[in-house]
Design an enzyme around this catalytic site. Structure first.
Site, PDB file in Angstrom:
ATOM      1  N   LYS A 180     -58.630   5.537  14.861  1.00  0.00           N
ATOM      2  CA  LYS A 180     -58.880   6.906  15.312  1.00  0.00           C
ATOM      3  C   LYS A 180     -57.975   7.904  14.560  1.00  0.00           C
ATOM      4  O   LYS A 180     -57.043   7.489  13.869  1.00  0.00           O
ATOM      5  CB  LYS A 180     -58.651   7.004  16.831  1.00  0.00           C
ATOM      6  CG  LYS A 180     -59.607   6.121  17.655  1.00  0.00           C
ATOM      7  CD  LYS A 180     -61.076   6.488  17.430  1.00  0.00           C
ATOM      8  CE  LYS A 180     -62.013   6.048  18.541  1.00  0.00           C
ATOM      9  NZ  LYS A 180     -62.208   4.598  18.687  1.00  0.00           N
TER      10      LYS A 180
HETATM   11  C1  LIG Z   1     -62.885   4.123  20.205  1.00  0.00           C
HETATM   12  C2  LIG Z   1     -63.792   4.649  21.244  1.00  0.00           C
HETATM   13  C3  LIG Z   1     -63.600   4.365  22.602  1.00  0.00           C
HETATM   14  C4  LIG Z   1     -62.589   3.382  23.096  1.00  0.00           C
HETATM   15  O1  LIG Z   1     -61.304   3.684  22.708  1.00  0.00           O
HETATM   16  P1  LIG Z   1     -60.163   2.573  22.947  1.00  0.00           P
HETATM   17  O2  LIG Z   1     -58.890   3.374  22.884  1.00  0.00           O
HETATM   18  O3  LIG Z   1     -60.282   1.589  21.834  1.00  0.00           O
HETATM   19  O4  LIG Z   1     -60.400   1.991  24.272  1.00  0.00           O
HETATM   20  C5  LIG Z   1     -64.431   4.956  23.525  1.00  0.00           C
HETATM   21  N1  LIG Z   1     -65.428   5.782  23.138  1.00  0.00           N
HETATM   22  C6  LIG Z   1     -65.653   6.068  21.847  1.00  0.00           C
HETATM   23  C7  LIG Z   1     -66.746   7.008  21.495  1.00  0.00           C
HETATM   24  C8  LIG Z   1     -64.850   5.496  20.852  1.00  0.00           C
HETATM   25  O5  LIG Z   1     -65.105   5.753  19.570  1.00  0.00           O
END
Ligand SMILES: *Cc1c(COP(=O)(O)O)cnc(C)c1O
Length: 376
Positions: A180
């Site tokens: 991210k």
């Molecule tokens: C990455 C992601 C998540 C989950 O995030 P985590 O921190 O890995 O639990 C949820 N929704 C979307 C759209 C994502 O891209």
């Protein structure tokens, strides 16, 4: 050319080392400081640090009291976590179509048509970091008295109308997963303007205990009661220390991502065979998380991806639609035509804050060559 890449400064690595030497690793003062800085950055009254965005979504769903018989409207074009959080409360995720092939997010109009007496909440996903119809969805949710959950995992730093995505609805969830925009490895943040929701989230993230270990360590509390059946969704001190530093460069990192997205858009505008899935020139500040393209209908996506792979360019697909997955299939529901077509044709290409012009040129040349090779 990887899809995403990471870089940490020596100060950031130092902050991690200092935390490990400090003698306190679990949720404590650094987590508190990170929450305060995050709340201030977003202009949100409350920020609750958790172990992932999935945990944040789960806590929001629990705090809203979702359960069996309730329906939650959400896009099918999202990551599995958006629906799993709803599912685990016993509520039913109801998958909706995207607004258009070049608007891969929920339309308020679609949501309005899908509202039923069982609808308790809407999950808006700021796909790729674009705010989509966040503001219209808030109005709709308010008018109908349903919750608006923002899955803002892609959108840390996106602002629309002067407000941060994630602070528009009832509560928002952010991710610090390794790919991210603000990668800490794992981690997440729940933000809300609702003090009761924030209190419930704080309680449930740490086993529903009346007093945490940091508080007991300082001698504030000697005993605890279990006030509710909770979870272990805590963030640890090292990631919080890293997060505090990364937050300071987030806007600059996002500016670089947006500039890279605009450079791709310019370079690919005249290429036959692909087009940008999202117009990043639209008003607002965008935390561009991914750069999805659409390959033309006549071009086979798997062959296109193989061509790019052969030229050393990694690609991905965001996302296989959830209503077609084994876990979330709902065979009795009407097909989601735009979502299905988008999902057949989309390809995400490498994008990260440190991508160079030469690397982008390489990707663009690979795309041109792939299109030439595959166009009849
Ligand atoms: C990455 C992601 C998540 C989950 O995030 P985590 O921190 O890995 O639990 C949820 N929704 C979307 C759209 C994502 O891209």
């Amino acid at each position: 050319m990887p899809l995403s890449d990471l870089s940490f400064t020596s100060d950031e690595v130092q902050a991690l080392a200092d935390t490990y030497r400090s003698g306190w690793l679990s949720q404590g003062p650094k987590v508190e400081a990170f929450e305060a800085a995050f709340a201030e950055y977003l202009g949100s009254p409350h920020a609750v640090a958790v172990s992932s965005a999935t945990a944040a979504l789960q806590l929001i769903c629990c705090a809203l009291g979702l359960g069996a018989g309730d329906e939650v409207l959400l896009p099918s074009l999202t990551f599995a976590a958006s629906a799993a959080a709803v599912f685990h409360t016993g509520a039913t995720p109801v998958f909706l179509d995207i607004a258009g092939l070049q608007r891969p997010w929920l339309a308020a109009e679609t949501v309005e048509r899908a509202l039923s007496p069982r609808t308790r909440a809407i999950v808006n996903v700021a796909y790729a970091g674009h705010p989509g119809e966040s503001l219209a969805l808030r109005e709709l949710a308010q008018a109908h008295g349903v919750g608006m959950i923002e899955d803002a995992a892609h959108a840390l730093g996106t602002r629309v109308d002067g407000r941060h995505v994630g602070t528009i609805g009832t509560a928002g969830a952010f991710s610090f997963f390794a790919n991210k925009n603000m990668a800490l490895g794992e981690g997440g943040m729940l933000v809300t303007g609702d003090p009761q929701l924030a209190r419930t989230a704080r309680l449930l993230r740490s086993h529903g205990l009346s007093a945490g270990t940091w508080s007991r360590h300082r001698g504030n509390d000697v005993d605890y009661d279990v006030l509710a059946a909770g979870f272990n969704f805590r963030l640890d001190e090292a990631r919080a220390a890293l997060g505090l530093l990364r937050l300071r460069r987030l806007d600059e990192d996002n500016r670089r991502r947006l500039a890279a997205a605009q450079a791709y858009a310019r370079a690919l505008r005249s290429v036959n065979g692909v087009r940008a899935a999202i117009d990043w020139g639209s008003p607002g500040t965008h935390a561009v998380h991914i750069y999805p393209l659409l390959v033309d209908g006549g071009l086979e996506r798997s062959a296109f991806r193989a061509q790019l792979r052969a030229r050393g360019v990694q690609t991905s697909v965001h996302y296989p639609p959830l209503h077609l997955t084994k876990a979330f299939a709902a065979p009795d529901r009407a097909p989601l035509e735009l979502t299905e077509e988008y999902a057949r044709r989309t390809v995400s290409i490498p994008l990260y804050q440190t991508i160079t012009a030469a690397q982008q040129d390489h990707v663009v040349e690979a795309i041109k060559a792939a299109c030439l090779a595959l166009t009849p």
